[in-house]
Motif scaffolding. Sequence first.
Motif, PDB file in Angstrom:
ATOM      1  N   PHE A 103      25.947 -11.943  20.475  1.00 36.13           N
ATOM      2  CA  PHE A 103      26.955 -11.078  20.622  1.00 36.13           C
ATOM      3  C   PHE A 103      26.397  -9.628  21.059  1.00 36.13           C
ATOM      4  O   PHE A 103      26.683  -8.963  22.092  1.00 36.13           O
ATOM      5  N   ASN A 104      25.538  -9.096  20.264  1.00 36.07           N
ATOM      6  CA  ASN A 104      24.805  -8.043  19.989  1.00 36.07           C
ATOM      7  C   ASN A 104      24.278  -7.670  21.436  1.00 36.07           C
ATOM      8  O   ASN A 104      24.192  -6.607  21.914  1.00 36.07           O
ATOM      9  N   TYR A 114      21.947  -2.569  19.170  1.00 31.85           N
ATOM     10  CA  TYR A 114      21.278  -3.256  17.916  1.00 31.85           C
ATOM     11  C   TYR A 114      20.920  -4.630  18.334  1.00 31.85           C
ATOM     12  O   TYR A 114      21.382  -5.293  19.181  1.00 31.85           O
ATOM     13  N   GLY A 115      19.604  -4.941  17.781  1.00 30.99           N
ATOM     14  CA  GLY A 115      19.136  -6.189  17.904  1.00 30.99           C
ATOM     15  C   GLY A 115      19.484  -7.192  16.516  1.00 30.99           C
ATOM     16  O   GLY A 115      19.992  -6.634  15.689  1.00 30.99           O
ATOM     17  N   PRO A 116      18.688  -8.258  16.572  1.00 30.17           N
ATOM     18  CA  PRO A 116      18.410  -9.078  15.044  1.00 30.17           C
ATOM     19  C   PRO A 116      18.413  -8.058  14.058  1.00 30.17           C
ATOM     20  O   PRO A 116      17.467  -7.309  14.196  1.00 30.17           O
ATOM     21  N   GLN A 117      18.986  -8.323  12.837  1.00 30.17           N
ATOM     22  CA  GLN A 117      18.865  -7.706  11.799  1.00 30.17           C
ATOM     23  C   GLN A 117      19.006  -6.195  11.761  1.00 30.17           C
ATOM     24  O   GLN A 117      18.327  -5.217  11.043  1.00 30.17           O
ATOM     25  N   GLY A 118      19.862  -5.834  12.522  1.00 30.28           N
ATOM     26  CA  GLY A 118      20.159  -4.355  12.964  1.00 30.28           C
ATOM     27  C   GLY A 118      19.301  -3.616  13.279  1.00 30.28           C
ATOM     28  O   GLY A 118      19.282  -2.276  13.305  1.00 30.28           O
ATOM     29  N   MET A 139      26.500 -12.340   8.411  1.00 32.39           N
ATOM     30  CA  MET A 139      26.506 -12.386   9.923  1.00 32.39           C
ATOM     31  C   MET A 139      26.255 -13.769  10.562  1.00 32.39           C
ATOM     32  O   MET A 139      25.161 -14.356   9.976  1.00 32.39           O
ATOM     33  N   PRO A 145      23.754 -12.573  17.019  1.00 34.24           N
ATOM     34  CA  PRO A 145      22.613 -11.923  17.879  1.00 34.24           C
ATOM     35  C   PRO A 145      22.970 -11.964  19.253  1.00 34.24           C
ATOM     36  O   PRO A 145      22.816 -11.069  20.111  1.00 34.24           O
TER      37      PRO A 145
END
Lengths: 222, 222, 222, 222, 222, 222, 222
Positions: free
Chosen positions: G8-9, G15-19, G1, G6
């Motif tokens: 976008f999310n 979800y945050g960074p690293q799922g 990714m 991040p």
Amino acid sequence: MSESSPNFNSRFPFYGPQGRLVLVDSALEAVSRGSTTIGIRTSKFAIISSQIKPTHPLMEPSEKIFSIDFHVGATGSGYIGDILQLTDTLRLEAQRHRLNYETPIDIDSLAKHLSSFLHNYTTYAVRPQAASMILAGADQNGIQLYQVDPSGTFFRGSGFAIGQSSDIALDVITKEYNADMTQADAIKLVKKAIEKALGEKPIVEIGVVTQNSFNKLPLEKT
Amino acid sequence: MSESSPNFNSRFPFYGPQGRLVLVDSALEAVSRGSTTIGIRTSKFAIISSQIKPTHPLMEPSEKIFSIDFHVGATGSGYIGDILQLTDTLRLEAQRHRLNYETPIDIDSLAKHLSSFLHNYTTYAVRPQAASMILAGADQNGIQLYQVDPSGTFFRGSGFAIGQSSDIALDVITKEYNADMTQADAIKLVKKAIEKALGEKPIVEIGVVTQNSFNKLPLEKT
Amino acid sequence: MSESSPNFNSRFPFYGPQGRLVLVDSALEAVSRGSTTIGIRTSKFAIISSQIKPTHPLMEPSEKIFSIDFHVGATGSGYIGDILQLTDTLRLEAQRHRLNYETPIDIDSLAKHLSSFLHNYTTYAVRPQAASMILAGADQNGIQLYQVDPSGTFFRGSGFAIGQSSDIALDVITKEYNADMTQADAIKLVKKAIEKALGEKPIVEIGVVTQNSFNKLPLEKT
Amino acid sequence: MSESSPNFNSRFPFYGPQGRLVLVDSALEAVSRGSTTIGIRTSKFAIISSQIKPTHPLMEPSEKIFSIDFHVGATGSGYIGDILQLTDTLRLEAQRHRLNYETPIDIDSLAKHLSSFLHNYTTYAVRPQAASMILAGADQNGIQLYQVDPSGTFFRGSGFAIGQSSDIALDVITKEYNADMTQADAIKLVKKAIEKALGEKPIVEIGVVTQNSFNKLPLEKT
Amino acid sequence: MSESSPNFNSRFPFYGPQGRLVLVDSALEAVSRGSTTIGIRTSKFAIISSQIKPTHPLMEPSEKIFSIDFHVGATGSGYIGDILQLTDTLRLEAQRHRLNYETPIDIDSLAKHLSSFLHNYTTYAVRPQAASMILAGADQNGIQLYQVDPSGTFFRGSGFAIGQSSDIALDVITKEYNADMTQADAIKLVKKAIEKALGEKPIVEIGVVTQNSFNKLPLEKT
Amino acid sequence: MSESSPNFNSRFPFYGPQGRLVLVDSALEAVSRGSTTIGIRTSKFAIISSQIKPTHPLMEPSEKIFSIDFHVGATGSGYIGDILQLTDTLRLEAQRHRLNYETPIDIDSLAKHLSSFLHNYTTYAVRPQAASMILAGADQNGIQLYQVDPSGTFFRGSGFAIGQSSDIALDVITKEYNADMTQADAIKLVKKAIEKALGEKPIVEIGVVTQNSFNKLPLEKT
Amino acid sequence: MSESSPNFNSRFPFYGPQGRLVLVDSALEAVSRGSTTIGIRTSKFAIISSQIKPTHPLMEPSEKIFSIDFHVGATGSGYIGDILQLTDTLRLEAQRHRLNYETPIDIDSLAKHLSSFLHNYTTYAVRPQAASMILAGADQNGIQLYQVDPSGTFFRGSGFAIGQSSDIALDVITKEYNADMTQADAIKLVKKAIEKALGEKPIVEIGVVTQNSFNKLPLEKT
């Protein structure tokens, strides 16, 4: 959690930093500006009392002590509209219990019902209700006193204070509480605590639970 | 609550700083710009009255005094569309009561119904209604007067003023109120209060509750 | 309300500063750019009329005067799609009334139905309809004329103007209105008012209510 | 409305500055980039025609002229997916009418149904459909031609043009339209208008309504 | 539309500048990175074929050619999860048709069903599906070939290419297509086109429609 | 798509740049940090195995190998809560099949059911599940092995690896896979692959499918 | 990714960074500030214990050890309102099992039910519950101890600690756990662990599961 995560959370505002429930915190902040309100209990009676905020002379002050059932009364601090809704909820639950079981509801069940009702508002995208409530009643376990907060948390005890400067009021109550005091002493103590919290002689509304029933004292007698 | 939390709350706008209900505050701000509207009560009668805002000569002013049932009238201040909806709600509830119980609804029940109706709009993601209402009626407890606000808060009393410069109007009413005054005196007082609030002679619509019924005075007679 | 609260409200756009209904204000702004549209009434007849905006020669102008029932006509200003929907709503309500009560609907009920229909769109997260409507009809109370706005506010009267430069048109109508004028005079007056508002001779569509019925005048006759 | 209000509106994007319907404006912008599409009508026939955008040789161009019922045809400009859905809606309504009334639907009812269908998408939080449609049909009132736009607005007339450079095409049609022209003249005119609009000889699909029926011309014949 | 309107639209992301469907554009961008996929048709047969993206040796490549019914096959390019869902939708519709009408579904109806299914996802606040599909089948009108896109647009033709570098593949097909070619020639052509698009010899899956039925070729034979 | 479109898409986060499914990418990122998990298959048996992440001595590690039905087992990598939900979904579907058809479900149907279940979460405004699953089972077609990903994509094969450093693990498996190996060899290979991926000797849980049934090996035996 | 994802999310905050599941992380952060709470198990008994946070003298501390059924107890750490709701859920499920199967529910089923209940709140746009729970019970498999977290993850084991400084508490437990210890030893160990975690002698509430039943110890005895 990394330092950037509060930023993430802020878009979906159930949780704030440190996992705080931000809307519930706002509701509690509203409660902390409401009328100073007190509950006190001994094994023989319970007193609930709330400051009547001065209005103009032609307006009757809003009722702050509510009869829920023959054996239960309630009071609250926060937004009046929210208190009224919670009072209706309590009355309905008490009636439903009488219809289903043909016995008066016990105070613990009633407090838990209110707790669960309030908790729901903290989980969905609606407004948590901005009112803390104090319930007093008599059941097979004796005289009961509960406080229920906007988060759905509830407490049992012998003395509670909510609303404006409730920490001062609670301090007075705690120091002077006496499990053997008379009902008249308790009423005096409650008035003193509210007066101390507000820094002036307040008008208060008072409800009394005894082994037999819940009754509001006529306002003029206070 | 930490200093950053108002920032959090701002995404989900039920609560503002200090736990204020921000949308209800907006609704109240709209109410405070509405027609000056007054209710007054003695043990023999109640008067409700609202300023008729001047329109162009070919337009009949909007009705501001509403007959709810034979024994109840209402008036309000705020957005007319919202007032009309609340009026319908009151009429429907009064009819429902007659159908279910074959008696006229008591004024306290009617005010509580309106309170609960309005409170609902403060809890979900819809628009709190921007209207305060005054209800006047006669029931088994005598002549009744209530004010209900956008938050669902309601008050009982002998004198209310809502809308533009309502504090001035209320001041006049409070000073000159007399529990023994005649209906004619009361109407004069109401007109005087609205005139003082607006700084000019207004046109007002007037409704009168007596032990027997609610009646609107013909507009030309005022 | 503190100075920061408009900022709070802006996230949830039902209310703007001073408690304004911001989406309704937008709808009204759209109405104020619509066709200049007029209603006029005497005890013998009512005229409704709307400017026909010039289109290209092969396109028939959009209908602006609508027959709602034998005894009622309507016109409107704003987005045509919204006007058409409101017209359908009026027709449906008129038919429903005939089916339920076997009498023609009275004009007041029809206006209130439209008012309530429009009000709903101001309370939920949908688009308030961008059209003001003028209804004219004849019922047991004589000739009736109503204006209903996007907020659900409605007015009764003898003369209304909505749409582009409606204040100029209303001014003309108000000055020259005569309760005894003939139908021909009234039509002349309406045309004059629209012409004054637009600064040029317009094409107008006209509908006439008499004691007996509502009729549209053929466009060529105007 | 104050200068800050567009800022308010921008959070809830039904309305833009000046009360514009911003999503409908986007839909219309998409329509204005669609195939140049024309409808023309005399008392004896109607022609609908749409440019066939060139595709690669192995792909049949998308159908642009749709048979709705024996007596009605339609065409449109905008997103093909949207046009197809609207075509289905028209066919369904025509069938429903036949089933319910055992007569062919009149063209005015069909246009109003489409108008109402499209209007709905402008009021709720969904996507307004990006297609303008032209309907042509024959009913008891003769040959009918309608244009319906994404906002739900509809027009009756003898000549319409939608899609890319439709103003140029409409100009040609308007100048050379003749109520007595033959069907062959009309087809020539339509082709000429589209050619002028596009600046090159287009391929067009053509449908013809006569007193008896709607028919698509075979593509090779055009 | 003023220059500020894209800014308005951007809050409600159905439409982008120039009325583009922004989510559908994203879906199409995903499709353009999918497996190169081809459909080709003569009056005697149709071939559908899709590149099998290399996986590790122990993983069977995802099926790309799907049997929909005895007489119909499909393939697609885009997200596999989306393709699988669309395939299920096609199979279900084909079965429903058999149950209701006791005949095999014609390919045009099947393509329109898929078109309408996909179109729905472009109108509501959900994710438009990121897959273009090619359908091939035999019905009473002969051999049919359709392409259906995420917007719900569909095409009929004799040659389609979707997915990665589909323009190159389509170019090859268009240049060398011959309506009289044999099935073997067609398969060679399809393979050549995919190879040209990818710049390397691909593995492809192939399905063949004849007058009698749809069959997948065994992967090893390709 | 223009360079500004990612900006547009970013408000409605189904799609990111290049048509990526951003939430599914996040889910996959979570999966890539999960336990290293492997499936391997020959014509005689299948092995599924997942690393048991070390916990403190008094906590039993979470079960990672799940019995779905007598003839099917599953494992997964990602959030344990999500894996548990997917496992329940699989068990329910297997039971439903037995009830409806009185036969064990075939593995392909089970994988497709899971695929469709997961795909749904990628299309609506909910959270795509953050778990990839490996299914192993025996049915009339022999020993089957499937991998299903959060997007709903599924694969059939003889060797899969998901979770942390799965590329390393897959590399080991691919290089040393032998279609004729014994069950003991396969278990050794699986352990070796996980050890290589993690750089240390892991504890693993193992499940074995044979022609007759699915069985978990006791943890101590591994 | 890519590095921009991040961003976008962050608009759709599942979800945050690293799922990371950002709301679940917030819930866990709240849990980590809750009362220190411990569960311990041998083959003969289980102890659950939670720190009683000091309140003012007149308030009974909130119950932290809950009887779920005759054979099951539970405790939790986090928001009390959330713990109470989860406790209700457990009790309801236990009763439902008794009604349906006429046997006490096994502890594994109960833990899985709670896990699934909590998992639901992580997938939809609601608030994940901020409470970790420890369940202890006796069933046909002996003495059981489970921990269930806000994500729906659950663990079986012989020792758990949740809430404030739970890592310190768990450390104490792990080091001194002895499978043969007596119930009195276990209670001492639990108290010691909480004391170590808090750095002061706490008040704790204690529940004991034996082969026969679950019982809370009277608070004064601790």
